[in-house]
Design an enzyme around this catalytic site. Structure first.
Site, PDB file in Angstrom:
ATOM      1  CD  GLU A 230      -1.000   0.762   3.627  1.00 39.71           C
ATOM      2  OE1 GLU A 230      -1.460   1.899   3.401  1.00 39.71           O
ATOM      3  OE2 GLU A 230      -1.155   0.175   4.712  1.00 39.71           O
TER       4      GLU A 230
ATOM      5  CE  LYS B   1      -6.877   7.040   5.465  1.00 46.39           C
ATOM      6  NZ  LYS B   1      -7.162   7.343   6.873  1.00 46.39           N
TER       7      LYS B   1
ATOM      8  CB  VAL C 261      -5.758  -1.895   4.077  1.00 48.77           C
ATOM      9  CG1 VAL C 261      -6.188  -3.352   3.978  1.00 48.77           C
ATOM     10  CG2 VAL C 261      -4.466  -1.769   4.881  1.00 48.77           C
TER      11      VAL C 261
ATOM     12  CG  ASP D 127     -13.575   6.380  12.400  1.00 47.35           C
ATOM     13  OD1 ASP D 127     -13.484   5.624  11.412  1.00 47.35           O
ATOM     14  OD2 ASP D 127     -12.715   7.234  12.672  1.00 47.35           O
TER      15      ASP D 127
ATOM     16  CB  SER E 193     -11.184   1.018   8.834  1.00 46.99           C
ATOM     17  OG  SER E 193     -10.486   1.022   7.613  1.00 46.99           O
ATOM     18  CB  ALA E 194     -13.678   1.406   3.911  1.00 48.44           C
ATOM     19  CG  ASP E 195      -8.538  -0.758   5.784  1.00 45.14           C
ATOM     20  OD1 ASP E 195      -8.748  -0.166   4.707  1.00 45.14           O
ATOM     21  OD2 ASP E 195      -7.581  -0.487   6.536  1.00 45.14           O
TER      22      ASP E 195
ATOM     23  CE  LYS F 210      -3.071   2.080  12.615  1.00 48.54           C
ATOM     24  NZ  LYS F 210      -3.032   1.424  11.363  1.00 48.54           N
TER      25      LYS F 210
END
Ligand code: PSU
Ligand code: MN
Length: 310
Positions: free
Chosen positions: A31, A92, A112, A144, A146-148, A165
């Site tokens: 990435e 991003k 990602v 919130d 993540s779309a990951d 993380k």
């Protein structure tokens, strides 16, 4: 033309990736958000280069993915990589806006999620990163997530990370991955790793101890017609880790800073990483680079093992 043709895929392969594709060699996607939004210059460029070289040393070929002036690149030439590392205003890009950057002729780095989409489209099965995005703490208020995570559920790429993380809500992140049917496999230990630290205090849903076993598992998924990604948790090497208790002090402070500065949306993860970089006097970056290198090595070995499954 009789059958509806697949839409064209306007993409630029680096010379090295084009050659590897033609020769059927193992390729590892990388990435670029980690380069533009995850680390400061020049450490980011050093990391990007060393990660590519580690993949080459293992006998595979690196494909760093980014959009430059509206063109999707699968593999960057050295001067493109150097330029991207010094483009602080790069977008991003995730699933929502990867095509937007292409449509509008913009330059952007892939998260990602967007790297998985691009890799899958280019026939690349393995991808190395640092840590994935996940469910943020207080997501019940901020929404919130993540779309990951959604991408892992739908796009068939093996993502090698050092876990999630600890700035995230790791238990909720694992819950969402389970709900979405994403296998989470930790390499070599029972505990799911927490990025800068080897341990998260949480048991990994699955454990496998070798690249060959991971490739074999993926082969069985494909035989069953199960689509979607797999998340590999590869613990940071012991010599490079920052202990969880110590890390938690910095993370809490970084989260407080983010709340005070009213950071939201895409800016949250880059803000927290930068804040932690300063709070640790740069140590978090050393660890971050070491774990990405470690993941690149593992990803190359998995990509090579996959060739032997076919
Ligand atoms: N892990 C890192 N550095 C990063 C990221 C992850 O060590 O910069 C990036 C990845 O590109 C990941 C993104 O996809 O953060 C997640 O952002 P968000 O939480 O906004 O979805
Ligand atoms: Mn987010």
């Amino acid at each position: 033309m009789t059958s509806p043709a697949a839409p064209t895929f306007p993409v630029s392969f680096s010379a090295e990736v084009a050659e590897a594709k033609a020769a059927g060699k193992a390729i590892v996607a990388l990435e670029s958000t980690i380069i533009t939004h995850g680390m400061p210059y020049p450490g980011n460029l050093e990391m990007a280069r060393s990660v590519e070289n580690i993949i080459r040393a293992e006998g595979a070929v690196p494909a760093t993915i980014a959009v430059i002036d509206g063109l999707l690149h699968i593999g960057l030439e050295p001067q493109q990589l150097a330029r991207l590392a010094q483009t602080p205003d790069a977008m991003k890009l995730s699933r929502a806006d990867l095509a937007f950057a292409i449509a509008e002729g913009r330059t952007g780095a892939t998260t990602v999620a967007a790297t998985m989409i691009s890799a899958a489209r280019a026939g690349i099965k393995v991808f190395a990163t640092g840590g994935i995005g996940g469910v943020h703490r207080k997501a019940e208020e901020t929404f919130d997530i993540s779309a990951d995570l959604e991408e892992l559920s739908r796009t068939t790429v093996i993502v090698v990370s050092a876990g999630a993380k600890a700035i995230l809500d790791v238990p909720k992140t694992l819950e969402v991955l389970e709900t979405k049917g994403v296998p989470v496999v930790t390499v070599g230990q029972d505990e799911f790793p927490a990025f800068w630290s080897r341990g998260s205090g949480l048991k990994s849903p699955l454990r496998l101890d070798s690249p060959a076993a991971i490739a074999h598992f993926q082969h069985k998924r494909e035989e069953l017609g199960i689509h979607g990604g797999m998340l590999i948790g590869n613990p940071v090497p012991e010599a490079d880790e920052i202990a969880r208790d110590e890390m938690n002090i910095y993370i809490d402070r970084a989260l407080d800073n983010a709340e005070q500065d009213e950071i939201t949306g895409k800016a949250v993860t880059p803000y927290l990483l930068n804040s932690i970089f300063h709070l640790t006097g740069g140590r978090s970056l050393v660890t971050n680079i070491a774990l990405v290198e470690n993941n690149a090595r593992m990803a190359a070995r998995i990509a090579i093992a996959l060739l032997h499954q076919e």
